[in-house]
Design a protein around this motif. Structure first.
Motif, PDB file in Angstrom:
ATOM      1  N   ASP A  95       0.813  -1.225   0.000  1.00 58.07           N
ATOM      2  CA  ASP A  95       0.000   0.000   0.000  1.00 58.07           C
ATOM      3  C   ASP A  95       0.844   1.272   0.000  1.00 58.07           C
ATOM      4  OD1 ASP A  95       0.994  -0.390   2.545  1.00 58.07           O
ATOM      5  OD2 ASP A  95      -0.878   0.032   3.583  1.00 58.07           O
ATOM      6  N   VAL A  96       2.012   1.229  -0.640  1.00 56.57           N
ATOM      7  CA  VAL A  96       2.926   2.377  -0.660  1.00 56.57           C
ATOM      8  C   VAL A  96       2.822   3.089  -1.996  1.00 56.57           C
ATOM      9  CG1 VAL A  96       5.342   3.094  -0.509  1.00 56.57           C
ATOM     10  CG2 VAL A  96       4.495   1.265   0.957  1.00 56.57           C
ATOM     11  N   ASP A  97       2.737   4.402  -1.921  1.00 55.91           N
ATOM     12  CA  ASP A  97       2.677   5.266  -3.096  1.00 55.91           C
ATOM     13  C   ASP A  97       3.759   6.311  -2.927  1.00 55.91           C
ATOM     14  OD1 ASP A  97       1.740   6.498  -5.426  1.00 55.91           O
ATOM     15  OD2 ASP A  97       0.281   7.712  -4.335  1.00 55.91           O
ATOM     16  N   GLU A  98       4.452   6.656  -3.983  1.00 57.85           N
ATOM     17  CA  GLU A  98       5.524   7.646  -3.920  1.00 57.85           C
ATOM     18  C   GLU A  98       5.107   8.906  -4.672  1.00 57.85           C
ATOM     19  OE1 GLU A  98       9.184   5.864  -5.264  1.00 57.85           O
ATOM     20  OE2 GLU A  98       8.748   4.009  -4.213  1.00 57.85           O
ATOM     21  N   ARG A  99       5.295  10.059  -3.993  1.00 56.62           N
ATOM     22  CA  ARG A  99       4.950  11.360  -4.595  1.00 56.62           C
ATOM     23  C   ARG A  99       5.895  12.428  -4.061  1.00 56.62           C
ATOM     24  NH1 ARG A  99      -1.023  11.997  -2.531  1.00 56.62           N
ATOM     25  NH2 ARG A  99      -1.218   9.805  -2.081  1.00 56.62           N
ATOM     26  N   THR A 100       5.911  13.581  -4.724  1.00 51.83           N
ATOM     27  CA  THR A 100       6.673  14.710  -4.194  1.00 51.83           C
ATOM     28  C   THR A 100       5.729  15.635  -3.442  1.00 51.83           C
ATOM     29  OG1 THR A 100       6.454  15.896  -6.278  1.00 51.83           O
ATOM     30  CG2 THR A 100       8.480  14.646  -5.949  1.00 51.83           C
ATOM     31  N   MET A 101       6.227  16.152  -2.315  1.00 50.13           N
ATOM     32  CA  MET A 101       5.442  17.045  -1.459  1.00 50.13           C
ATOM     33  C   MET A 101       6.406  17.758  -0.530  1.00 50.13           C
ATOM     34  SD  MET A 101       2.335  15.769   0.917  1.00 50.13           S
ATOM     35  CE  MET A 101       0.930  16.784   1.142  1.00 50.13           C
ATOM     36  N   PHE A 102       6.117  18.995  -0.164  1.00 47.48           N
ATOM     37  CA  PHE A 102       6.977  19.785   0.722  1.00 47.48           C
ATOM     38  C   PHE A 102       8.395  19.883   0.153  1.00 47.48           C
ATOM     39  CE2 PHE A 102       4.121  17.674   3.941  1.00 47.48           C
ATOM     40  CZ  PHE A 102       3.314  18.785   4.143  1.00 47.48           C
ATOM     41  N   GLY A 103       8.538  19.800  -1.146  1.00 52.92           N
ATOM     42  CA  GLY A 103       9.857  19.873  -1.765  1.00 52.92           C
ATOM     43  C   GLY A 103      10.701  18.633  -1.547  1.00 52.92           C
ATOM     44  N   CYS A 104      10.083  17.516  -1.174  1.00 58.15           N
ATOM     45  CA  CYS A 104      10.844  16.290  -0.967  1.00 58.15           C
ATOM     46  C   CYS A 104      10.109  15.102  -1.580  1.00 58.15           C
ATOM     47  CB  CYS A 104      11.130  16.060   0.513  1.00 58.15           C
ATOM     48  SG  CYS A 104       9.710  15.679   1.523  1.00 58.15           S
ATOM     49  N   TYR A 105      10.786  13.985  -1.607  1.00 55.58           N
ATOM     50  CA  TYR A 105      10.231  12.755  -2.142  1.00 55.58           C
ATOM     51  C   TYR A 105       9.549  12.019  -1.001  1.00 55.58           C
ATOM     52  CZ  TYR A 105       9.919   8.976  -5.475  1.00 55.58           C
ATOM     53  OH  TYR A 105       9.440   8.042  -6.349  1.00 55.58           O
ATOM     54  N   CYS A 106       8.248  11.835  -1.088  1.00 56.69           N
ATOM     55  CA  CYS A 106       7.477  11.280   0.029  1.00 56.69           C
ATOM     56  C   CYS A 106       6.928   9.894  -0.279  1.00 56.69           C
ATOM     57  CB  CYS A 106       6.313  12.205   0.367  1.00 56.69           C
ATOM     58  SG  CYS A 106       6.841  13.792   0.984  1.00 56.69           S
ATOM     59  N   PHE A 107       6.817   9.116   0.783  1.00 54.82           N
ATOM     60  CA  PHE A 107       6.240   7.782   0.724  1.00 54.82           C
ATOM     61  C   PHE A 107       4.926   7.816   1.491  1.00 54.82           C
ATOM     62  CE2 PHE A 107      10.674   7.313  -0.048  1.00 54.82           C
ATOM     63  CZ  PHE A 107      10.769   6.316  -0.999  1.00 54.82           C
TER      64      PHE A 107
END
Length: 139
Positions: free
Chosen positions: A10-22
């Motif tokens: 159930d892991v999705d990777e996206r960019t947020m807050f200027g960082c790479y988020c899981f």
């Protein structure tokens, strides 16, 4: 980080807050920016975590309780690394998911008048460059 979360489906990777988020189960869990970790932990432990060495708040103004940056010195050993990952994963089921924003399409006349498809045989004309009003007097 991918290795630490590889056992989850159930892991999705996206960019947020200027960082790479899981995102785990649709909720921000952990992120990476440069050499720092962004961890999401229980907001009720904010004061305790704020006092820990090698951590700082995501939002020093207090608007993002429970979100912390962990500096490299805070996760140099396997035990430290595991602590942050386990803490973030333990809190994740209790965290509230932020609703995803729907993309809105503006109902404007310009949007309604779409250009014809590129099947036209006529060459495209280049639009004249628009001058800023402060330069109009220079003509």
């Amino acid at each position: 980080m991918r290795g630490a979360l590889a056992h989850r489906s159930d892991v999705d990777e996206r960019t947020m807050f200027g960082c790479y988020c899981f995102f785990v189960d649709g909720k921000l869990c952990i992120g990476i920016k440069g050499e720092e970790l962004l961890v999401r932990l229980p907001p009720d432990r904010h004061g305790e975590l704020q006092e820990m060495q090698n951590t700082r708040e995501l939002s020093p103004g207090g608007g993002m309780k429970g979100y912390f940056w962990v500096e490299p010195n805070g996760y140099t050993t396997r035990a430290q690394w595991a602590y942050w990952v386990e803490e973030a994963l333990a809190y994740n089921p209790l965290a509230k998911a932020s609703p995803r924003k729907k993309k809105t399409t503006k109902n404007t006349p310009a949007a309604a008048k779409k250009a014809p498809s590129s099947t036209s045989t006529q060459p495209k004309k280049k639009a004249a460059a628009k001058k800023h009003s402060i330069f109009e007097a220079d003509d």
